[in-house]
Design an enzyme around this catalytic site. Structure first.
Site, PDB file in Angstrom:
ATOM      1  N   ARG A 142      33.362   2.956  43.596  1.00 53.29           N
ATOM      2  CA  ARG A 142      33.747   4.369  43.686  1.00 53.29           C
ATOM      3  C   ARG A 142      32.563   5.187  44.186  1.00 53.29           C
ATOM      4  NH1 ARG A 142      37.026   4.367  38.700  1.00 53.29           N
ATOM      5  NH2 ARG A 142      37.181   2.190  38.135  1.00 53.29           N
ATOM      6  N   ASP A 159      39.130   5.614  22.329  1.00 53.52           N
ATOM      7  CA  ASP A 159      39.528   4.452  21.527  1.00 53.52           C
ATOM      8  C   ASP A 159      39.629   3.173  22.356  1.00 53.52           C
ATOM      9  OD1 ASP A 159      41.808   4.877  22.988  1.00 53.52           O
ATOM     10  OD2 ASP A 159      43.084   5.395  21.284  1.00 53.52           O
ATOM     11  N   GLY A 209      35.295   2.765  30.135  1.00 53.60           N
ATOM     12  CA  GLY A 209      35.343   2.932  28.686  1.00 53.60           C
ATOM     13  C   GLY A 209      36.445   2.122  28.041  1.00 53.60           C
ATOM     14  N   ARG A 210      37.458   1.829  28.836  1.00 60.16           N
ATOM     15  CA  ARG A 210      38.586   1.071  28.280  1.00 60.16           C
ATOM     16  C   ARG A 210      39.135   0.096  29.314  1.00 60.16           C
ATOM     17  NH1 ARG A 210      43.908   4.843  28.735  1.00 60.16           N
ATOM     18  NH2 ARG A 210      43.308   6.004  30.583  1.00 60.16           N
ATOM     19  N   GLY A 230      31.569   5.147  33.439  1.00 61.17           N
ATOM     20  CA  GLY A 230      31.790   3.704  33.317  1.00 61.17           C
ATOM     21  C   GLY A 230      33.139   3.386  32.724  1.00 61.17           C
ATOM     22  N   LYS A 273      43.141  -2.384  32.278  1.00 56.89           N
ATOM     23  CA  LYS A 273      42.971  -1.038  31.750  1.00 56.89           C
ATOM     24  C   LYS A 273      43.664  -1.006  30.386  1.00 56.89           C
ATOM     25  CE  LYS A 273      43.754   3.600  33.706  1.00 56.89           C
ATOM     26  NZ  LYS A 273      44.023   4.202  35.018  1.00 56.89           N
ATOM     27  N   ASP A 329      34.505   9.787  40.318  1.00 60.11           N
ATOM     28  CA  ASP A 329      34.676   8.433  39.759  1.00 60.11           C
ATOM     29  C   ASP A 329      36.073   7.889  40.064  1.00 60.11           C
ATOM     30  OD1 ASP A 329      35.183  10.651  37.903  1.00 60.11           O
ATOM     31  OD2 ASP A 329      35.977   9.112  36.576  1.00 60.11           O
ATOM     32  N   ASN A 330      36.941   8.733  40.585  1.00 58.70           N
ATOM     33  CA  ASN A 330      38.294   8.293  40.916  1.00 58.70           C
ATOM     34  C   ASN A 330      38.511   8.274  42.426  1.00 58.70           C
ATOM     35  OD1 ASN A 330      38.891   8.060  38.213  1.00 58.70           O
ATOM     36  ND2 ASN A 330      39.826  10.082  38.054  1.00 58.70           N
TER      37      ASN A 330
HETATM   38  P1  AMP Z   1      39.942   8.565  33.889  1.00 59.07           P
HETATM   39  O1  AMP Z   1      40.319   9.972  33.618  1.00 59.07           O
HETATM   40  O2  AMP Z   1      40.989   7.564  33.462  1.00 59.07           O
HETATM   41  O3  AMP Z   1      39.495   8.330  35.284  1.00 59.07           O
HETATM   42  O4  AMP Z   1      38.707   8.258  32.932  1.00 59.07           O
HETATM   43  C1  AMP Z   1      37.517   8.975  32.951  1.00 59.07           C
HETATM   44  C2  AMP Z   1      36.517   8.295  32.042  1.00 59.07           C
HETATM   45  O5  AMP Z   1      36.969   8.296  30.685  1.00 59.07           O
HETATM   46  C3  AMP Z   1      36.255   6.840  32.378  1.00 59.07           C
HETATM   47  O6  AMP Z   1      34.916   6.607  32.089  1.00 59.07           O
HETATM   48  C4  AMP Z   1      37.164   6.110  31.423  1.00 59.07           C
HETATM   49  O7  AMP Z   1      36.737   4.785  31.168  1.00 59.07           O
HETATM   50  C5  AMP Z   1      37.067   6.973  30.183  1.00 59.07           C
HETATM   51  N1  AMP Z   1      38.258   6.877  29.310  1.00 59.07           N
HETATM   52  C6  AMP Z   1      39.482   7.396  29.543  1.00 59.07           C
HETATM   53  N2  AMP Z   1      40.312   7.137  28.516  1.00 59.07           N
HETATM   54  C7  AMP Z   1      39.606   6.412  27.605  1.00 59.07           C
HETATM   55  C8  AMP Z   1      39.900   5.846  26.326  1.00 59.07           C
HETATM   56  N3  AMP Z   1      41.089   5.946  25.752  1.00 59.07           N
HETATM   57  N4  AMP Z   1      38.906   5.179  25.700  1.00 59.07           N
HETATM   58  C9  AMP Z   1      37.688   5.058  26.251  1.00 59.07           C
HETATM   59  N5  AMP Z   1      37.340   5.579  27.433  1.00 59.07           N
HETATM   60  C10 AMP Z   1      38.289   6.249  28.116  1.00 59.07           C
HETATM   61 MG    MG Z   2      38.968   6.891  36.405  1.00 59.85          MG
END
Ligand code: AMP
Ligand code: MG
Length: 486
Positions: free
Chosen positions: A184, A126, A93-94, A91, A114, A253-254
């Site tokens: 996704r 965070d 997260g940020r 989900g 984002k 998820d990407n």
């Molecule tokens: P990503 O690698 O950007 O596709 O992120 C993979 C997962 O990690 C997703 O669920 C993002 O929302 C979460 N995520 C990545 N960076 C952060 C962050 N700094 N704080 C909270 N969630 C994060």
């Molecule tokens: Mg992602």
């Protein structure tokens, strides 16, 4: 002076139709928001007034703290296979989906943030993002768009005035991103895992309506949806391969349902041609290496098929049989897209006999690999070679006898140099230039970033004075590593 609010209304279609996947949430306050870069052309396309977006209220929208009445910002729920391992609850997260808007072309577009603060999906994170990585996504996604490759777009990056702790303290930022949707493969995995087939069906119907409407009229709409995603991803990944793009983190998820490139984390453009090219520091096994991307895409599509099984047929065995047959269309589609793209890159006629084209392409890849030839420079110099000046191309090789032999056979087919220059970019966001621009921006100087954006926004038009933007990284740039957890 008060600036008129935008006429734009943010819809909440995703939140309304799929509440089980939408967690209403708010962006964190930004202590001192400062607009770093705004995509005027995209804003206009969206029906948003760029001048208004520069106002306090406009910047408030771009960081999510001043959303129009009636909007329902949500964190989206999704699952995902990350480097092969399944996480049932990832989900946003940020990130937040602010809502959808209808652009001036009548298309529905997601407005998404984002780096807008922690959400209930943040786990240990965070919720924040640093200026560098958000500007990185901005530059690379806009370069991809200029290259004609389907992608999410970048509307703005706003520095928040809040520091973000990574290895060091970095200035924080929010990226405002636009996509035809944020559905996704992982969205389907999440819905499937709830065991609520009606939710899965609603999600599939939503995806069909937004991205693959022809599937609605097929005998078998959900199988047709799957095949449409297979086709879109086969086409997309072929396009990546043809420009030397390495996504770096092709987790489920990407990977979008729309066929747009999404989530520019550790991605980079390959310089010396090598199928084993990996930039991401966490991809130690090379799962998402340049040459593995078609396989990774196919693997992800198999996960999508699994998620869709209950919609494909009530009888599981029959559903699997149908899904496997549909997944089987990936390879021929990918190969056809790649071959057509290669023919165009080499300026060769459409109808060229495969028995001639195939070996020519294969041999070329071996030559490029053996001599560590810069991928982008090679194809661009080939335009001059087609016009009779092979020296710029020859300069890239060590084994001159081999490339001369190849060039002679290629030229005998009569390549079209002008057509080649329209598909072989001269300017891509080269890694050393991206790093230079981001370092300067992080230190407060946006000029190199603005210049780089201007250059890569017209990737096929050679302009005088831009020689350094066309050149590979200097030797002392060393081995390039990109970082996830951006
Ligand atoms: P990503 O690698 O950007 O596709 O992120 C993979 C997962 O990690 C997703 O669920 C993002 O929302 C979460 N995520 C990545 N960076 C952060 C962050 N700094 N704080 C909270 N969630 C994060
Ligand atoms: Mg992602």
């Amino acid at each position: 002076m008060t600036v008129a609010p935008p006429r734009t209304v943010l819809d909440n279609r995703f939140a309304r139709e799929l509440p089980e996947l939408a967690l209403p949430w708010r962006a964190e306050e930004a202590p001192r928001p400062r607009l770093l870069v705004l995509n005027d052309a995209l804003a206009t396309e969206l029906g948003l007034d760029p001048a208004w977006l520069r106002s306090d209220d406009g910047v408030g929208l771009l960081v999510g703290t001043a959303v129009p009445g009636g909007a329902t910002p949500v964190a989206q729920a999704y699952a995902g296979h990350q480097f092969g391992g399944y996480s049932p609850r990832l989900g946003d997260g940020r990130a937040l989906l602010l809502g959808e808007l209808v652009d001036t072309g009548g298309r529905l577009r997601d407005l998404h943030l984002k780096g807008s603060g922690r959400t209930p999906f943040a786990r240990g994170g965070d919720g924040l993002a640093a200026v560098g990585p958000m500007l990185r996504e901005y530059v690379i996604s806009e370069a991809m768009h200029a290259l004609g490759i389907p992608t999410t777009r970048s509307l703005a990056v706003v520095a928040t005035g809040r520091e973000v702790r990574r290895e060091t303290l970095l200035p924080g930022a929010v990226l405002a991103r636009v996509a035809s949707s944020h559905l996704r493969v992982g969205s389907f995995q999440y819905a499937r895992a709830t065991d609520d087939v009606e939710l899965l069906r609603r999600l599939a119907d939503h995806a069909i309506a937004r991205h693959h409407p022809a599937a609605a009229d097929a005998d078998h709409p959900y199988l047709a949806l799957f095949e449409a995603v297979v086709a879109a991803q086969a086409e997309l990944v072929a396009r990546w391969m043809l420009v030397g793009f390495v996504h770096g983190v092709m987790n489920t998820d990407n990977m979008t349902i729309s066929g747009e490139t999404i989530d520019y984390g550790p991605c980079a453009f390959m310089e010396a041609f090598d199928p084993a090219t990996v930039y991401s520091s966490i991809d130690s096994g090379g799962r998402y290496a340049y040459g593995n991307q078609p396989l990774a895409a196919e693997w992800n599509l198999a996960r999508l098929a699994e998620a869709l099984l209950p919609l494909i047929d009530e009888e599981q065995e029959r559903a699997v049989e149908l899904a496997v047959a549909s997944l089987g269309t990936f390879r021929p589609r990918y190969n056809a897209a790649w071959l057509a793209g290669m023919r165009a890159k080499l300026g060769l006629p459409d109808g060229l006999d495969e028995a001639v084209a195939g070996p020519l392409f294969e041999e070329l890849q071996e030559l490029l690999h053996k001599d560590h030839v810069d991928h982008t420079s090679f194809f661009r110099t080939l335009g001059a070679a087609a016009r009779g000046d092979a020296e710029p191309t020859r300069l890239l090789f060590l084994d001159l006898a081999a490339i001369d032999d190849w060039l002679a056979r290629w030229r005998a087919i009569g390549p079209d140099a002008d057509a080649m220059d329209r598909v072989n970019p001269i300017y891509i966001p080269r890694n050393h230039l991206v790093e230079e621009a981001l370092d300067a921006a992080t230190a407060g100087d946006l000029q190199p970033l603005e210049k780089l954006l201007e250059v890569v926004s017209a990737p096929f038009d050679e302009r005088p004075g831009l020689e350094r933007y066309a050149a590979p990284a200097p030797q002392d740039f060393g081995v390039y590593r990109t970082f996830c957890g951006t």
